[in-house]
Scaffold this motif. Structure first.
Motif, PDB file in Angstrom:
ATOM      1  N   GLN A   1     -22.384  -8.671   0.246  1.00  0.00           N
ATOM      2  CA  GLN A   1     -21.355  -9.653   0.428  1.00  0.00           C
ATOM      3  C   GLN A   1     -20.213  -9.613  -0.348  1.00  0.00           C
ATOM      4  OE1 GLN A   1     -21.428 -12.711   2.608  1.00  0.00           O
ATOM      5  NE2 GLN A   1     -19.108 -12.673   2.053  1.00  0.00           N
ATOM      6  N   PHE A   2     -18.923  -9.384   0.288  1.00  0.00           N
ATOM      7  CA  PHE A   2     -17.717  -9.195  -0.283  1.00  0.00           C
ATOM      8  C   PHE A   2     -16.849 -10.438  -0.518  1.00  0.00           C
ATOM      9  CE2 PHE A   2     -19.118  -5.159   1.221  1.00  0.00           C
ATOM     10  CZ  PHE A   2     -18.892  -4.383   0.371  1.00  0.00           C
ATOM     11  N   PHE A   3     -16.270 -10.551  -1.737  1.00  0.00           N
ATOM     12  CA  PHE A   3     -15.523 -11.863  -1.824  1.00  0.00           C
ATOM     13  C   PHE A   3     -14.094 -11.426  -1.906  1.00  0.00           C
ATOM     14  CE2 PHE A   3     -19.236 -14.335  -2.627  1.00  0.00           C
ATOM     15  CZ  PHE A   3     -19.336 -15.256  -1.615  1.00  0.00           C
ATOM     16  N   GLY A   4     -12.831 -12.127  -1.546  1.00  0.00           N
ATOM     17  CA  GLY A   4     -11.647 -11.762  -1.982  1.00  0.00           C
ATOM     18  C   GLY A   4     -11.184 -12.360  -3.105  1.00  0.00           C
ATOM     19  N   THR A   5      -9.795 -12.680  -3.148  1.00  0.00           N
ATOM     20  CA  THR A   5      -9.328 -13.128  -4.558  1.00  0.00           C
ATOM     21  C   THR A   5      -9.022 -14.560  -4.690  1.00  0.00           C
ATOM     22  OG1 THR A   5      -7.249 -12.898  -3.821  1.00  0.00           O
ATOM     23  CG2 THR A   5      -8.048 -11.056  -4.883  1.00  0.00           C
ATOM     24  N   LYS A   6      -9.595 -15.447  -3.295  1.00  0.00           N
ATOM     25  CA  LYS A   6      -9.264 -16.772  -3.281  1.00  0.00           C
ATOM     26  C   LYS A   6     -10.613 -17.601  -3.651  1.00  0.00           C
ATOM     27  CE  LYS A   6      -5.260 -16.041  -1.864  1.00  0.00           C
ATOM     28  NZ  LYS A   6      -5.196 -14.478  -1.837  1.00  0.00           N
TER      29      LYS A   6
ATOM     30  N   LEU B   1       0.805  -1.248   0.083  1.00  0.00           N
ATOM     31  CA  LEU B   1       0.074  -0.084   0.097  1.00  0.00           C
ATOM     32  C   LEU B   1       0.720   1.103  -0.043  1.00  0.00           C
ATOM     33  CD1 LEU B   1      -2.917  -0.884   2.497  1.00  0.00           C
ATOM     34  CD2 LEU B   1      -2.969  -0.379   0.219  1.00  0.00           C
ATOM     35  N   ASN B   2       2.186   0.934   0.023  1.00  0.00           N
ATOM     36  CA  ASN B   2       3.028   2.134  -0.163  1.00  0.00           C
ATOM     37  C   ASN B   2       2.735   2.892  -1.551  1.00  0.00           C
ATOM     38  OD1 ASN B   2       4.903   4.037   0.535  1.00  0.00           O
ATOM     39  ND2 ASN B   2       6.696   2.955   0.146  1.00  0.00           N
ATOM     40  N   VAL B   3       3.042   4.165  -1.832  1.00  0.00           N
ATOM     41  CA  VAL B   3       2.900   4.759  -3.175  1.00  0.00           C
ATOM     42  C   VAL B   3       3.761   4.185  -4.015  1.00  0.00           C
ATOM     43  CG1 VAL B   3       3.063   7.067  -4.178  1.00  0.00           C
ATOM     44  CG2 VAL B   3       2.133   7.096  -2.019  1.00  0.00           C
ATOM     45  N   GLY B   4       3.330   3.861  -5.058  1.00  0.00           N
ATOM     46  CA  GLY B   4       3.904   3.476  -6.352  1.00  0.00           C
ATOM     47  C   GLY B   4       4.077   1.792  -6.492  1.00  0.00           C
ATOM     48  N   ASN B   5       3.522   1.058  -5.589  1.00  0.00           N
ATOM     49  CA  ASN B   5       3.368  -0.256  -5.335  1.00  0.00           C
ATOM     50  C   ASN B   5       2.300  -0.883  -5.982  1.00  0.00           C
ATOM     51  OD1 ASN B   5       6.089  -0.443  -4.492  1.00  0.00           O
ATOM     52  ND2 ASN B   5       5.435  -0.639  -2.307  1.00  0.00           N
ATOM     53  N   GLU B   6       2.030  -2.073  -6.470  1.00  0.00           N
ATOM     54  CA  GLU B   6       0.931  -2.579  -6.963  1.00  0.00           C
ATOM     55  C   GLU B   6       0.249  -3.225  -5.589  1.00  0.00           C
ATOM     56  OE1 GLU B   6       1.657  -5.554 -10.102  1.00  0.00           O
ATOM     57  OE2 GLU B   6       2.070  -3.619 -11.514  1.00  0.00           O
ATOM     58  N   VAL B   7      -0.855  -3.154  -5.404  1.00  0.00           N
ATOM     59  CA  VAL B   7      -1.460  -3.683  -4.233  1.00  0.00           C
ATOM     60  C   VAL B   7      -1.614  -5.131  -4.173  1.00  0.00           C
ATOM     61  CG1 VAL B   7      -3.710  -3.783  -2.805  1.00  0.00           C
ATOM     62  CG2 VAL B   7      -2.767  -1.442  -3.896  1.00  0.00           C
ATOM     63  N   SER B   8      -1.251  -5.713  -3.080  1.00  0.00           N
ATOM     64  CA  SER B   8      -1.117  -7.224  -2.868  1.00  0.00           C
ATOM     65  C   SER B   8      -2.798  -7.776  -2.873  1.00  0.00           C
ATOM     66  CB  SER B   8      -0.381  -7.663  -1.726  1.00  0.00           C
ATOM     67  OG  SER B   8      -0.650  -8.927  -1.275  1.00  0.00           O
ATOM     68  N   ASP B   9      -2.654  -8.836  -3.433  1.00  0.00           N
ATOM     69  CA  ASP B   9      -3.973  -9.717  -3.362  1.00  0.00           C
ATOM     70  C   ASP B   9      -4.421 -10.151  -2.175  1.00  0.00           C
ATOM     71  OD1 ASP B   9      -2.129 -11.562  -3.200  1.00  0.00           O
ATOM     72  OD2 ASP B   9      -3.202 -12.994  -4.733  1.00  0.00           O
TER      73      ASP B   9
END
Length: 361
Positions: free
Chosen positions: A158-163, A125-133
């Motif tokens: 209802q929210f789902f993640g990436t898994k 979440l640092n500036v310039g980084n791609e957000v981790s799944d």
């Protein structure tokens, strides 16, 4: 009167005997917030208009506590003592639990169903980084927890993640339909923690699936109360692209592949909206704040879209400026604010440790 008392006791003994004197297994009952803790005025989105607070700054320093020996000397007491001891021995590194390698994989978030995120994930979440799944997965858990405090009149989300959907489920025919659906069922059941019951989505109005495709995040939304399917994407170049369907599974675009699996699941669990969803075409939700050359902030836009989308009949305004420079400043602020929001969520079982390490209330 005495014979009545004896009769009641005999009846009770007989009932216990019939039940085998065993405790009955009660059906799973989801824990929800009490009515006094619900409110139509409960704000379910992060405010990006206010300046970063001291608490949020302390949390950010906690995330980056492994990067500098000087920081460790000026930082948290446990690590400071370890660092001072090593300096006295002629070493400038922290050993054991305070080593940089250990701290990088140290968990900062875990929910009761063991969705976890390490320090290294939070650094995405640092500036310039791609957000981790992994951060997207944690965000879905935080939003699901917040849904318990919504008013009863508001749409249930209802929210789902990436898994839930894995890449091989979208690109391979290996194992056939049943192999894909088996994995999809496991993903749904693992994400919706309702004991032994099978999630049937009869009480949900909107269901969210984040999609990661070619290193780009976007959102797929299923509206069940007022049936519709929408893609929410911050990439302006995709706004006019047609989402292709096909009779052949592998020829479908990703959104239609997920629709296919979700509709199959709804049929299996007997959801009455399955046929309505089956006949819906997938549409793109207009996004006036879409970006043209930004390739690293799609994860942040996805997180914002997830928390701000309340239904197609509600105003969908994420609060972004139309000015490119101001918009990027808002995205940078959201990165810091989202990290703090996830860490301090009540669903994080590691919150007491976070508060102690970061010296926050």
């Amino acid at each position: 009167m005495r014979w009545r008392t004896i009769f009641r006791l005999q009846t009770r003994v007989r009932m216990l005997a019939e039940l085998g004197a065993q405790k009955r297994k009660l059906p799973f009952r989801e824990k929800v917030a009490a009515e006094p803790n619900r409110s139509p005025y409960y704000i379910r989105s992060v405010d990006m208009g206010q300046p970063i607070t001291k608490k949020e700054s302390n949390l950010r320093e906690c995330i980056y506590a492994d990067e500098s020996p000087l920081h460790l000397l000026n930082g948290h007491s446990r690590r400071k003592r370890a660092m001072e001891a090593n300096v006295e021995q002629g070493s400038s590194s922290v050993v054991d639990v305070d080593s940089p390698i250990h701290m990088a994989v140290e968990l900062l978030f875990r929910n009761p169903t063991h969705v976890e995120a390490s320090r290294a994930m939070f650094k995405s979440l640092n500036v310039g980084n791609e957000v981790s799944d992994g951060i997207i997965d944690c965000w879905a858990e935080v939003l699901n927890f917040q849904e318990k405090r919504k008013s009863r009149e508001a749409y249930s989300r209802q929210f789902f993640g990436t898994k839930v959907v894995f890449p091989w489920m979208l690109t391979s025919e290996e194992g056939g339909v049943e192999a894909r659906m088996h994995k999809f069922r496991l993903g749904i059941k693992g994400a919706v923690n309702i004991g032994e019951n099978v999630p049937d989505f009869r009480n949900q109005d909107i269901v969210f699936f984040p999609i990661l495709e070619h290193k780009h995040f976007y959102l797929l939304v299923f509206e069940l109360r007022d049936p519709g399917i929408y893609v929410v994407d911050n990439d302006k170049a995709r706004q006019g692209q047609l989402i292709e369907d096909s009779v052949y599974y592998l020829h479908k675009d990703t959104a239609y592949k997920i629709k296919y699996m979700f509709v199959q699941y709804l049929w299996e669990v007997g959801n009455p909206r399955a046929d309505d969803i089956e006949y819906c075409n997938i549409q793109r939700m207009p996004v006036t704040w879409a970006t043209t050359t930004n390739t690293t902030d799609c994860g942040v836009f996805l997180m914002r879209h997830m928390e701000c989308y309340m239904g197609k009949n509600k105003s969908f305004n994420c609060g972004f400026s139309m000015s490119g420079a101001r918009k990027m400043a808002e995205v940078r602020k959201l990165r810091k604010r989202y990290a703090a929001h996830i860490l301090c969520s009540e669903v994080n079982v590691l919150l007491p440790k976070i508060k102690q390490d970061c010296r926050i209330e």
